[in-house]
Design an enzyme around this catalytic site. Sequence first.
Site, PDB file in Angstrom:
ATOM      1  N   LYS A  41       0.969  -0.813  -0.063  1.00 43.58           N
ATOM      2  CA  LYS A  41       0.095   0.016   0.006  1.00 43.58           C
ATOM      3  C   LYS A  41       0.775   1.274  -0.118  1.00 43.58           C
ATOM      4  O   LYS A  41       2.003   1.046   0.143  1.00 43.58           O
ATOM      5  CB  LYS A  41      -0.751   0.002   1.274  1.00 43.58           C
ATOM      6  CG  LYS A  41      -0.139  -0.021   2.434  1.00 43.58           C
ATOM      7  CD  LYS A  41      -1.014  -0.370   3.769  1.00 43.58           C
ATOM      8  CE  LYS A  41      -0.567  -0.077   5.085  1.00 43.58           C
ATOM      9  NZ  LYS A  41      -1.008  -1.004   6.252  1.00 43.58           N
ATOM     10  N   TYR A 271      16.430  30.668   6.925  1.00 41.00           N
ATOM     11  CA  TYR A 271      15.359  31.262   7.538  1.00 41.00           C
ATOM     12  C   TYR A 271      15.344  31.270   8.905  1.00 41.00           C
ATOM     13  O   TYR A 271      15.887  30.222   9.651  1.00 41.00           O
ATOM     14  CB  TYR A 271      13.998  30.381   7.265  1.00 41.00           C
ATOM     15  CG  TYR A 271      13.533  30.695   5.946  1.00 41.00           C
ATOM     16  CD1 TYR A 271      13.047  31.644   5.571  1.00 41.00           C
ATOM     17  CD2 TYR A 271      13.367  29.495   5.182  1.00 41.00           C
ATOM     18  CE1 TYR A 271      12.597  31.982   3.881  1.00 41.00           C
ATOM     19  CE2 TYR A 271      13.028  29.700   3.590  1.00 41.00           C
ATOM     20  CZ  TYR A 271      12.422  30.858   3.196  1.00 41.00           C
ATOM     21  OH  TYR A 271      11.660  31.154   1.918  1.00 41.00           O
TER      22      TYR A 271
HETATM   23  C1  LIG Z   1      -0.200  -1.806   6.657  1.00 35.63           C
HETATM   24  C2  LIG Z   1      -0.770  -3.159   7.144  1.00 35.63           C
HETATM   25  C3  LIG Z   1      -0.017  -4.268   7.534  1.00 35.63           C
HETATM   26  C4  LIG Z   1       1.537  -4.345   7.414  1.00 35.63           C
HETATM   27  O1  LIG Z   1       2.051  -3.711   8.561  1.00 35.63           O
HETATM   28  P1  LIG Z   1       3.560  -3.764   8.679  1.00 35.63           P
HETATM   29  O2  LIG Z   1       3.856  -3.141   9.978  1.00 35.63           O
HETATM   30  O3  LIG Z   1       4.190  -2.647   7.789  1.00 35.63           O
HETATM   31  O4  LIG Z   1       4.008  -5.082   8.477  1.00 35.63           O
HETATM   32  C5  LIG Z   1      -0.530  -5.702   7.715  1.00 35.63           C
HETATM   33  N1  LIG Z   1      -1.887  -5.545   7.665  1.00 35.63           N
HETATM   34  C6  LIG Z   1      -2.766  -4.368   7.479  1.00 35.63           C
HETATM   35  C7  LIG Z   1      -3.952  -4.703   7.952  1.00 35.63           C
HETATM   36  C8  LIG Z   1      -2.048  -3.301   7.410  1.00 35.63           C
HETATM   37  O5  LIG Z   1      -3.043  -2.400   7.117  1.00 35.63           O
END
Ligand SMILES: *Cc1c(COP(=O)(O)O)cnc(C)c1O
Length: 383
Positions: A41, A271
């Site tokens: 994602k 700045y």
């Molecule tokens: C993002 C996510 C993961 C992955 O989590 P990590 O800590 O990056 O391994 C697993 N399950 C769900 C539902 C997520 O949203």
Amino acid sequence: MALASEKRPTQAYIDLDALAFNFHSSKKFIGEGIKIMAVVKADAYGHGAARCAKRLEDEGVDWFGVALPEEGVELRNAGIETPILCLGSFWHGQEDALISHDLMPVIFQLDKAASLNRSAEKRKLELSIHVKIDTGMGRIGVRLEEVEKFADDLKKFDHLKLEGVMTHFASADDLSENDFTKLQIERFQTAVKIFEDKGFQPIYKDLANSPGAIGHPDARGNMVRLGGVLYGLGGDVLPKEIAKPKLKPVLSLHTKIMQLKKISKGETLGYGRAFTAERESLIATIPIGYQDGYSRLLSNNANVIVNGFLAPVVGRISMDWTIVDVTDVENANVDDEVILIGESGGQQITTEELAMRTGTISYEITCGINLRVPRHYLGDRPT
Ligand SMILES: *Cc1c(COP(=O)(O)O)cnc(C)c1O
């Protein structure tokens, strides 16, 4: 590793061999017979979802997890054939996109189940879904006390097949919260039993994110959902005290010196005049700023690597520029490479270090590297 000279030299390198290494290393650590969903994602946490997914597919990953159906469509358009789960469910109107791109949604609302069922019925299809149980995260999912009714209602949808039941941990990274993680596991098992007692036969039972999968062997179910560890970001999201697989950083962030100048003792920089030179200094300006994802919280609060030397960031980081003190760097010149995340000449700056300095986690650092910073892929195999 030559930077393309026709572009601004501020670029992120994504080492796909390191990604593949982390996948195999984690898979071996987690053990035989447990499927791996690679969570890609948010553009693979800023690493580039299509390229990372392609490599992980070549390496034999079982599933991909995305947040939005839109992200799943991007992977299908890039030629990914592995099953894809949309972890954040979907929005009304996206049913056709899900079906036509063979994307599986997570479901925890009956209205979504109903509309998906209608779309499936129209096409004379049976669609697989995964149901999310809220066992204590308190974000999305069917609450435990509602599982019984939800399962009964789900039965009415003839065109949906319950393929997976899942939950998500709130504190798997914190060993002092082990009792809560245990409670979540028990609640999950209760929920699965309710579905099974009602005649559902879910294939996948998955609970674990990276810290769950690495730190809690009893939470592995028959699939784990790995994000962070695949990108080598174990340094801050895995509990310190536990055994863990060897991981390599995947992302490094590079630029080059744009301008060099000598300033006198007492001169101020940037700045707010937030830095005053305490000696005659050699100052380099580099073309990266907070818009690129190099946080303003790193003002006077980070180092970069130049010619194998650590050089401190001085003054405020601005939108497009950062200033570094290279007085103590041997032989600094315009166009010398500057490493903001990565290693060189025995020096290393990790994503986790920048996260610690800015009060966040490594994920936010890599996700925050803006699209204006081109990703440059290393170690990709010809396909
Ligand atoms: C993002 C996510 C993961 C992955 O989590 P990590 O800590 O990056 O391994 C697993 N399950 C769900 C539902 C997520 O949203």
